[in-house]
Write an enzyme that holds these catalytic residues in place. Structure first.
Site, PDB file in Angstrom:
ATOM      1  N   ARG A  53       5.407   2.301  12.982  1.00 21.54           N
ATOM      2  CA  ARG A  53       5.836   1.075  12.291  1.00 21.54           C
ATOM      3  C   ARG A  53       6.521   1.412  10.969  1.00 21.54           C
ATOM      4  O   ARG A  53       7.515   0.785  10.589  1.00 21.54           O
ATOM      5  CB  ARG A  53       4.631   0.151  12.068  1.00 21.54           C
ATOM      6  N   ARG A 100      20.876  -0.811 -12.520  1.00 22.43           N
ATOM      7  CA  ARG A 100      20.406  -1.891 -11.650  1.00 22.43           C
ATOM      8  C   ARG A 100      21.600  -2.525 -10.947  1.00 22.43           C
ATOM      9  O   ARG A 100      22.518  -3.017 -11.610  1.00 22.43           O
ATOM     10  CB  ARG A 100      19.666  -2.961 -12.472  1.00 22.43           C
ATOM     11  N   HIS A 102      22.440  -4.600  -7.022  1.00 24.00           N
ATOM     12  CA  HIS A 102      21.871  -5.012  -5.728  1.00 24.00           C
ATOM     13  C   HIS A 102      22.276  -4.063  -4.606  1.00 24.00           C
ATOM     14  O   HIS A 102      21.473  -3.673  -3.778  1.00 24.00           O
ATOM     15  CB  HIS A 102      22.301  -6.443  -5.376  1.00 24.00           C
ATOM     16  N   LYS A 144       7.524  -4.272   7.264  1.00 23.15           N
ATOM     17  CA  LYS A 144       6.398  -4.260   6.321  1.00 23.15           C
ATOM     18  C   LYS A 144       6.941  -3.903   4.933  1.00 23.15           C
ATOM     19  O   LYS A 144       6.762  -2.786   4.434  1.00 23.15           O
ATOM     20  CB  LYS A 144       5.311  -3.284   6.792  1.00 23.15           C
ATOM     21  N   LEU A 200       4.551  -9.817  11.408  1.00 19.79           N
ATOM     22  CA  LEU A 200       4.416  -8.362  11.311  1.00 19.79           C
ATOM     23  C   LEU A 200       3.733  -7.878  12.592  1.00 19.79           C
ATOM     24  O   LEU A 200       2.726  -8.456  13.006  1.00 19.79           O
ATOM     25  CB  LEU A 200       3.553  -7.991  10.101  1.00 19.79           C
TER      26      LEU A 200
HETATM   27  N1  PDD Z   1      -1.480  -6.493   5.733  1.00 15.87           N
HETATM   28  N2  PDD Z   1       0.672  -9.725   8.998  1.00 15.87           N
HETATM   29  C1  PDD Z   1       0.874  -9.526   7.681  1.00 15.87           C
HETATM   30  C2  PDD Z   1       1.841 -10.403   6.956  1.00 15.87           C
HETATM   31  C3  PDD Z   1       0.162  -8.509   7.021  1.00 15.87           C
HETATM   32  O1  PDD Z   1       0.385  -8.291   5.704  1.00 15.87           O
HETATM   33  C4  PDD Z   1      -0.767  -7.717   7.735  1.00 15.87           C
HETATM   34  C5  PDD Z   1      -1.570  -6.620   7.102  1.00 15.87           C
HETATM   35  C6  PDD Z   1      -0.941  -7.968   9.114  1.00 15.87           C
HETATM   36  C7  PDD Z   1      -1.880  -7.156   9.963  1.00 15.87           C
HETATM   37  O2  PDD Z   1      -1.354  -5.866  10.243  1.00 15.87           O
HETATM   38  P1  PDD Z   1      -2.313  -4.629  10.516  1.00 15.87           P
HETATM   39  O3  PDD Z   1      -3.249  -5.041  11.595  1.00 15.87           O
HETATM   40  O4  PDD Z   1      -1.404  -3.538  10.928  1.00 15.87           O
HETATM   41  O5  PDD Z   1      -3.048  -4.337   9.214  1.00 15.87           O
HETATM   42  C8  PDD Z   1      -0.188  -8.977   9.708  1.00 15.87           C
HETATM   43  C9  PDD Z   1      -2.094  -5.386   5.028  1.00 15.87           C
HETATM   44  C10 PDD Z   1      -3.508  -5.119   5.401  1.00 15.87           C
HETATM   45  C11 PDD Z   1      -1.832  -5.535   3.539  1.00 15.87           C
HETATM   46  O6  PDD Z   1      -0.751  -5.990   3.215  1.00 15.87           O
HETATM   47  O7  PDD Z   1      -2.695  -5.163   2.733  1.00 15.87           O
END
Ligand code: PDD
Length: 279
Positions: A53, A100, A102, A144, A200
């Site tokens: 990921r 800075r 964008h 992420k 996500l």
């Molecule tokens: N966040 N969706 C979002 C928006 C998230 O931020 C997360 C996890 C998940 C779950 O994903 P996973 O099972 O891979 O942890 C779904 C982490 C824990 C964080 O931002 O701290």
């Protein structure tokens, strides 16, 4: 608790000595991606999946960092602290540009930061409250990214209302939590929204789907309307730090009979067993 160093750009050093430039694009623009990788009894859980990921995210934001699995393990393993459950936070920014702007320079050296923290124990058996809120985020929720202003405002609104999480609703359908994926038991079937750019792709989510399939728990990846969510007999939030957290009150109304459900109890047992044996 044992004090440990953090990792920053090739060095291990005390947290208070880890410094980045104010021109770092992660600081200025949130131009960065991250991972949260749990570790149980010293083993990084589902490490390959987290790495996949991360690499997908790096590719999506056009940032070239190509460490092998072994190289990442060499960097991250020394950070692990004592204790049963902990997590590594890993962040990669596009690095420091000379001004800075964008538009991003193509030759920045990425900033790589990682630290380890304990996973706080949770009393899951009691269930938690959640509220539904409008999903006001962008259209690249599958990345992420650390650009999380919408998520934190939504989570904080939920906290302000006495809830553990905001369940986000987009055009009448539940997408995910502010920092978690969602599952619901509807007419006896476990359902989670499909992977799209609106959620996500959670690693915990994948583990649950795998465990359901391997253990004859009927599971579907399908959309969940707000209506259906309100009629669900069980609702769960899933993430690497909260694992599988049952929601027993949604928008001030009990979910099912207001107690944690039998499907959660079964999955909780499977998950607890799995996390001890799978790396
Ligand atoms: N966040 N969706 C979002 C928006 C998230 O931020 C997360 C996890 C998940 C779950 O994903 P996973 O099972 O891979 O942890 C779904 C982490 C824990 C964080 O931002 O701290």
């Amino acid at each position: 608790m044992q004090e440990k160093n953090v990792y920053l750009n090739g060095e291990y050093l005390p947290l208070e000595e880890a410094k980045i430039s104010v021109l770092d694009r992660g600081f200025l623009f949130g131009d960065s991606v991250y991972e949260v990788i749990p570790a149980y009894a010293g083993n990084l859980f589902c490490f390959e999946a987290h790495l996949q990921r991360l690499n997908d995210g790096l590719k999506a934001i056009r940032l070239a960092v190509s460490y092998t699995t072994e190289q990442w393990l060499d960097i991250l393993r020394p950070l692990l602290i004592e204790g049963d459950a902990q997590y590594i936070y890993l962040q990669i920014t596009r690095g420091v540009a000379d001004k800075r702007d964008h538009g991003f320079p193509l030759n920045c050296t990425p900033t790589i930061f990682a630290m380890c923290s304990p996973i706080a124990p949770l009393a899951r058996e009691q269930g938690v409250q959640a509220v539904t809120l409008d999903d006001v985020r962008w259209q690249l929720c599958n990345i992420k990214a650390t650009t999380l202003l919408a998520n934190i405002l939504l989570r904080q609104k939920a906290i302000d209302e006495g809830s553990a999480e905001a369940i986000l609703i987009k055009e009448g359908y539940a997408t995910e939590g502010a920092a978690s994926n969602i599952f619901a038991v509807i007419d006896g079937v476990l359902i989670t929204p499909p992977k799209t750019n609106e959620i996500l792709p959670g690693i915990t989510r994948d583990v649950i789907i795998h465990l359901a399939k391997a253990n004859h728990i009927q599971i579907e990846e399908d959309v969940i309307s707000l209506d259906a969510l309100q009629q669900a007999s069980e609702i769960w939030l899933t993430s690497s730090t909260r694992e599988i957290l049952p929601v027993t009150i949604l928008d001030h109304e009990p979910v099912g009979n207001g107690q944690v459900g039998s499907v959660w109890l079964a999955m909780q047992e499977l998950f607890q067993e799995y996390k001890q044996v799978v790396v």
